[in-house]
Design a protein around this motif. Structure first.
Motif, PDB file in Angstrom:
ATOM      1  N   CYS A 107      -4.407  15.032   7.568  1.00 45.42           N
ATOM      2  CA  CYS A 107      -4.752  13.613   7.728  1.00 45.42           C
ATOM      3  C   CYS A 107      -6.260  13.395   7.843  1.00 45.42           C
ATOM      4  O   CYS A 107      -6.948  14.057   8.613  1.00 45.42           O
ATOM      5  CB  CYS A 107      -4.053  13.065   8.968  1.00 45.42           C
ATOM      6  N   LEU A 108      -6.760  12.438   7.035  1.00 46.30           N
ATOM      7  CA  LEU A 108      -8.191  12.112   7.026  1.00 46.30           C
ATOM      8  C   LEU A 108      -8.508  10.940   7.949  1.00 46.30           C
ATOM      9  O   LEU A 108      -9.621  10.428   7.947  1.00 46.30           O
ATOM     10  CB  LEU A 108      -8.628  11.758   5.606  1.00 46.30           C
ATOM     11  N   HIS A 109      -7.513  10.475   8.695  1.00 48.71           N
ATOM     12  CA  HIS A 109      -7.700   9.342   9.610  1.00 48.71           C
ATOM     13  C   HIS A 109      -8.140   8.085   8.860  1.00 48.71           C
ATOM     14  O   HIS A 109      -8.946   7.324   9.360  1.00 48.71           O
ATOM     15  CB  HIS A 109      -8.718   9.678  10.716  1.00 48.71           C
ATOM     16  N   CYS A 110      -7.615   7.884   7.641  1.00 51.67           N
ATOM     17  CA  CYS A 110      -8.055   6.722   6.849  1.00 51.67           C
ATOM     18  C   CYS A 110      -7.277   5.470   7.219  1.00 51.67           C
ATOM     19  O   CYS A 110      -7.718   4.370   6.962  1.00 51.67           O
ATOM     20  CB  CYS A 110      -7.947   7.009   5.355  1.00 51.67           C
ATOM     21  N   LYS A 111      -6.063   5.646   7.773  1.00 50.39           N
ATOM     22  CA  LYS A 111      -5.192   4.558   8.245  1.00 50.39           C
ATOM     23  C   LYS A 111      -4.453   3.820   7.132  1.00 50.39           C
ATOM     24  O   LYS A 111      -3.811   2.803   7.380  1.00 50.39           O
ATOM     25  CB  LYS A 111      -5.942   3.527   9.118  1.00 50.39           C
ATOM     26  N   ALA A 112      -4.517   4.306   5.890  1.00 51.88           N
ATOM     27  CA  ALA A 112      -3.835   3.617   4.786  1.00 51.88           C
ATOM     28  C   ALA A 112      -2.334   3.512   5.055  1.00 51.88           C
ATOM     29  O   ALA A 112      -1.711   2.493   4.743  1.00 51.88           O
ATOM     30  CB  ALA A 112      -4.088   4.336   3.466  1.00 51.88           C
ATOM     31  N   CYS A 113      -1.719   4.549   5.637  1.00 50.05           N
ATOM     32  CA  CYS A 113      -0.263   4.536   5.855  1.00 50.05           C
ATOM     33  C   CYS A 113       0.127   3.459   6.854  1.00 50.05           C
ATOM     34  O   CYS A 113       1.109   2.739   6.669  1.00 50.05           O
ATOM     35  CB  CYS A 113       0.219   5.905   6.308  1.00 50.05           C
ATOM     36  N   ASP A 114      -0.670   3.346   7.915  1.00 46.51           N
ATOM     37  CA  ASP A 114      -0.396   2.356   8.941  1.00 46.51           C
ATOM     38  C   ASP A 114      -0.452   0.941   8.345  1.00 46.51           C
ATOM     39  O   ASP A 114       0.260   0.041   8.764  1.00 46.51           O
ATOM     40  CB  ASP A 114      -1.434   2.513  10.058  1.00 46.51           C
ATOM     41  N   ILE A 115      -1.314   0.786   7.330  1.00 44.13           N
ATOM     42  CA  ILE A 115      -1.524  -0.526   6.713  1.00 44.13           C
ATOM     43  C   ILE A 115      -0.495  -0.818   5.616  1.00 44.13           C
ATOM     44  O   ILE A 115       0.093  -1.880   5.561  1.00 44.13           O
ATOM     45  CB  ILE A 115      -2.935  -0.602   6.098  1.00 44.13           C
ATOM     46  N   LYS A 116      -0.269   0.169   4.730  1.00 46.29           N
ATOM     47  CA  LYS A 116       0.441  -0.142   3.479  1.00 46.29           C
ATOM     48  C   LYS A 116       1.935   0.122   3.504  1.00 46.29           C
ATOM     49  O   LYS A 116       2.660  -0.372   2.641  1.00 46.29           O
ATOM     50  CB  LYS A 116      -0.235   0.644   2.339  1.00 46.29           C
ATOM     51  N   ASP A 117       2.428   0.895   4.479  1.00 47.46           N
ATOM     52  CA  ASP A 117       3.862   1.194   4.464  1.00 47.46           C
ATOM     53  C   ASP A 117       4.662  -0.108   4.390  1.00 47.46           C
ATOM     54  O   ASP A 117       4.564  -0.951   5.289  1.00 47.46           O
ATOM     55  CB  ASP A 117       4.268   1.986   5.707  1.00 47.46           C
ATOM     56  N   PRO A 118       5.460  -0.289   3.326  1.00 46.79           N
ATOM     57  CA  PRO A 118       6.152  -1.579   3.138  1.00 46.79           C
ATOM     58  C   PRO A 118       7.123  -1.874   4.277  1.00 46.79           C
ATOM     59  O   PRO A 118       7.460  -3.034   4.506  1.00 46.79           O
ATOM     60  CB  PRO A 118       6.891  -1.395   1.804  1.00 46.79           C
TER      61      PRO A 118
END
Lengths: 556, 254
Positions: free
Chosen positions: A525-536
């Motif tokens: 994990c790169l700590h980018c937070k994309a998953c927290d944001i984009k998970d439908p």
């Protein structure tokens, strides 16, 4: 009972906002010869380890914070000398846009404001040195894991501070041989400066309803690489931006390519996370983008040095939540102060931190014991140039979303160049990014070319040069609210997009005899937070892993 | 008993090492630096000996530019009592390091010196042994267990294919192997306290050591890049490749 320590101010995150706040607090304390204790916690293993930005920064906030920054050696060494903007029409064709047609906010030269190509990581390292010199306690390698609230007394319900995470916990949640319990850090005021989509900031926004009057926040995912290029091609201070190919249809975003010092070039792509096609992979879009002559001309013959990714909050003015709540403030990108029309956020993040530092200092100097909602900050912020420029740019993002990149661009030209951002219209874009995905069977599958190992690379060899590490055997920091949803809902409807939007290959759907299962490689994990944001399904919760885990970016 | 631990600032073990474009050395610009993991184990062992009452004071020593003070502070946050920084811009060669440490040992008179068996950057594995030779003290290298009893250090060494147990008469030199212990994390209040612990700065001249350069580095190269694999469509094609390209089959099979 956990041990605790008392400070006047605790700041979460040693980025531009947090460090500017820390410096401003101490500067005022010194002017008034008042004793003040300020502590900054940072989850990265060192200052700058988790900082990722283009970056071209406007020096306005730095000029105010340290008027002598040049003499003091701040690493703003490369002034922007030339701006180029391209519209990529296909994988080989590009149109260079003449300066006169570009919205004014996007110009980096010729408007009286100084802009520099920098490594924001190095700028933060420098700011941290100044802060420590002023007497701030900075603790890299310590993640703020939870928010503490006053449970009773006069400040009941207000923020009391934070607790750092436990260290040395095993994967099953037990205490390992080198277990160390987290610590409570109490403060009169706690400033949250975690950057975009901070995991504590997100809780605060919910808990105190801070976004009740704001539009939905919008995000982009920025992917960045650092290259060492052929010295003959190196032009320090050259700034190249563009949009168009390979992003298609209603997918918006743009790329950047900046010439830094020492033959280094920073190149990256920001993909807006309101894209609809679940087959899209921002990582692979960037890899194929680099083969376009506009970028390849710079990179050919060069060597890739580092890789990373980070989400950015780009909703701007309309999406800005309330930044004050009892006992604390939300500053910088954690609130969303980035000005996307300038593609810059450092100057506004720093300014928000400085104003927070002023408001908090004044309150404490007047004898305030903490727990209040510092409306003085809101007033200062509203009166600042940062607020003014965010207001003027409020339509920039929504117009792109509403009218598309071409007509939206025309709107922005009229709004920014002819009306200076004062058109008496405010466009709103209230649909959440995660709710935009269409079912996979209604979208075209995207076939990405194989990486050539020279200009383009695969995900794993990329993550390798982000120097990412998480201490082995710790609990997975990417939590699923419902562990069945990825396979039961996301897979059949959206072909589980986490496999593609995650720029680090954290999420995989694998087959075993009992059927498909969802694998989380949290150590990548790169700590980018994309998953927290984009998970439908909004089912993935990013939490802080053990301190010092995550990427170790060099000069990003 | 006083314990001296020497520590080295090295490139962090998570960082993917890059070589400078002119192949003169490893590129350390903007790279995260840390306490050498074997030195961290040495510090931990000293702290444990202090916790069980064997050691009374732990002195950490490091050699290098100003930046090494960061690692000395880390060692003090973990539990060392004070630090000595020997300031030099010169690359620390093993023999020079051992000579400087000998001087420190002469003035501090410790009962035990603990060092990492090697640093993860230059991988020399020489300083402990050289220090033992220069001081004339017994040495226990690659220690996986250390016990102090009746003026002796009982050291278990990891050797090829087994363990070897030694009894060393103190004062002695011990170097640490990976399995000796698992270092602790530094606590926040201890990191703050470490900022106020004493740090003495000396130069090689103060110690009357003349640093002579014995080694010059000619070239640093990255390992050759592995070629991507290919798929062959028949056994014959595979044999042909093994014979003619890889040249690992010299005679015709069968």
């Amino acid at each position: 009972m956990r041990e605790s320590m008392e400070f006047d101010v605790v700041i979460v995150g040693a980025g531009p906002a947090g460090l500017s706040a820390a410096c401003r607090l101490m500067q005022q304390a010194q002017e008034k010869t008042m004793e003040l204790t300020v502590c900054v916690v940072e989850k990265g293993s060192e200052i700058g380890a988790h900082i990722l930005s283009g970056a071209v920064i406007e020096s306005r906030a730095m000029d105010e914070l340290f008027p002598d920054w040049k003499a003091m050696g701040a690493p703003l060494n490369t002034p922007v000398f030339s701006d180029e903007l391209y519209l990529l029409k296909s994988e080989t064709i590009a149109q260079k846009l003449p300066n006169a047609l570009i919205p004014k906010t996007m110009h980096n030269t010729g408007h009286g404001l100084d802009n520099y190509v920098v490594s924001l990581g190095n700028v933060c390292r420098w700011l941290a040195e100044q802060a420590e010199g002023l007497g701030v306690e900075i603790f890299p390698g310590f993640a703020a894991a939870e928010i503490l609230f006053h449970e009773n007394g006069p400040f009941k319900g207000s923020v009391k501070g934070i607790a750092t995470g436990d260290m040395g916990v095993t994967a099953s949640g037990e205490q390992g041989p080198n277990y160390m319990e987290g610590m409570e850090l109490h403060a009169k005021y706690t400033l949250f400066a975690e950057g975009c989509r901070g995991h504590l900031g997100k809780q605060l926004i919910e808990q105190f309803n801070l976004d009740i009057e704001a539009d939905a926040q919008h995000y982009g995912l920025g992917i960045k690489e650092l290259w060492e290029i052929d010295p003959k091609k190196h032009r320090p201070g050259l700034v190249v931006h563009g949009s168009g190919w390979p992003l298609e249809g209603d997918t918006t975003g743009g790329f950047f390519l900046y010439h830094l010092e020492n033959n280094q070039v920073a190149a990256g792509l920001i993909v807006d996370l309101n894209y609809t096609n679940p087959w899209l992979s921002p990582f692979d879009e960037f890899q194929r983008l680099k083969h376009h002559p506009v970028l390849a001309n710079h990179l050919d013959g060069g060597k890739r040095v580092a890789y990373g990714a980070r989400a950015i909050a780009k909703g701007g003015f309309n999406s800005l939540p309330k930044m004050v709540f009892p006992g604390g403030l939300l500053i910088g990108c954690n609130a969303g102060t980035l000005n996307f029309s300038k593609i810059k956020g450092t100057h506004t993040a720093m300014k928000s931190g400085m104003l927070a530092g002023e408001a908090v200092f004044e309150a404490i100097a007047e004898g305030n014991e903490g727990g209040s909602e510092l409306n003085s900050f809101s007033n200062k912020f509203k009166a600042s140039w940062a607020y003014d420029e965010l207001f003027r740019s409020r339509n920039f993002g929504p117009s792109m979303h509403k009218f598309g990149p071409i007509l939206g661009g025309v709107f922005n030209f009229v709004d920014q160049n002819l009306f200076g951002g004062k058109l008496p219209i405010t466009l709103h874009d209230n649909k959440q990014d995660y709710a935009q995905l269409k079912p996979a069977d209604q979208c075209t599958k995207i076939k990405y070319p194989k990486p050539d190992g020279k200009l383009s690379f695969d995900k794993l060899s990329s993550v390798f040069i982000s120097n990412t590490n998480h201490e082995e055997g710790q609990p997975c920091h990417l939590k699923l609210k419902d562990s069945s949803l990825p396979i039961v809902r996301n897979l059949p409807i959206f072909a589980e997009p986490a496999q593609r939007y995650c720029p680090a290959g954290v999420y995989e759907v694998n087959e075993r005899e009992s059927g498909a299962f969802f694998q989380i490689n949290s150590q990548n994990c790169l700590h980018c937070k994309a998953c927290d944001i984009k998970d439908p399904s909004q089912n993935i919760i990013w939490t802080a892993p053990e301190g010092a885990g995550g990427p170790n970016y060099p000069n990003f | 008993m006083k314990i001296i631990v020497s520590v080295k600032r090295v490139i962090d073990y998570n960082v993917k090492v890059r070589v400078k474009t002119d192949n003169s050395d490893v590129d350390l610009t903007n790279v995260k630096m840390s306490l050498n993991p074997f030195c961290e184990i040495a510090v931990e062992e000293a702290i444990r000996l202090k916790e069980v009452g064997v050691a009374s004071e732990i002195v950490v020593v490091s050699i290098g530019p100003n930046a090494v003070q960061e690692q000395l502070r880390t060692a003090m946050a973990l539990g060392a009592d004070r630090a000595i920084h020997i300031e030099t811009e010169m690359q620390p060669e093993p023999l020079n390091v051992a000579k400087l440490l000998t001087k420190i040992v002469e003035s501090e008179e410790p009962g035990l010196v603990i060092l990492g068996k090697q640093s993860i950057d230059s991988d020399n594995n020489q300083v402990g042994q050289m220090l033992a030779a220069l001081t004339g003290w017994p040495q226990g290298t690659f220690a996986s267990e250390v016990k102090i009893e009746d003026g002796k250090a009982l050291v278990t060494r990891e050797v090829d294919g087994g363990l070897r147990s030694l009894s060393l008469t103190l004062p002695a030199v011990v170097t640490t192997d990976l399995r000796l212990n698992e270092p602790r994390y530094a606590k926040l209040p201890d990191i703050m306290k470490a900022k106020r612990k004493p740090m003495e700065v000396k130069t090689p001249a103060d110690l009357s050591v003349h640093l002579k350069k014995h080694i010059s580095q000619l070239k640093v190269e990255t390992p050759p890049q592995r070629q991507v694999g290919i798929k062959v469509d028949s056994v014959d094609a595979l044999i042909d490749k093994l014979k003619n390209e890889a040249k690992i089959i010299l005679r015709k099979l069968g």
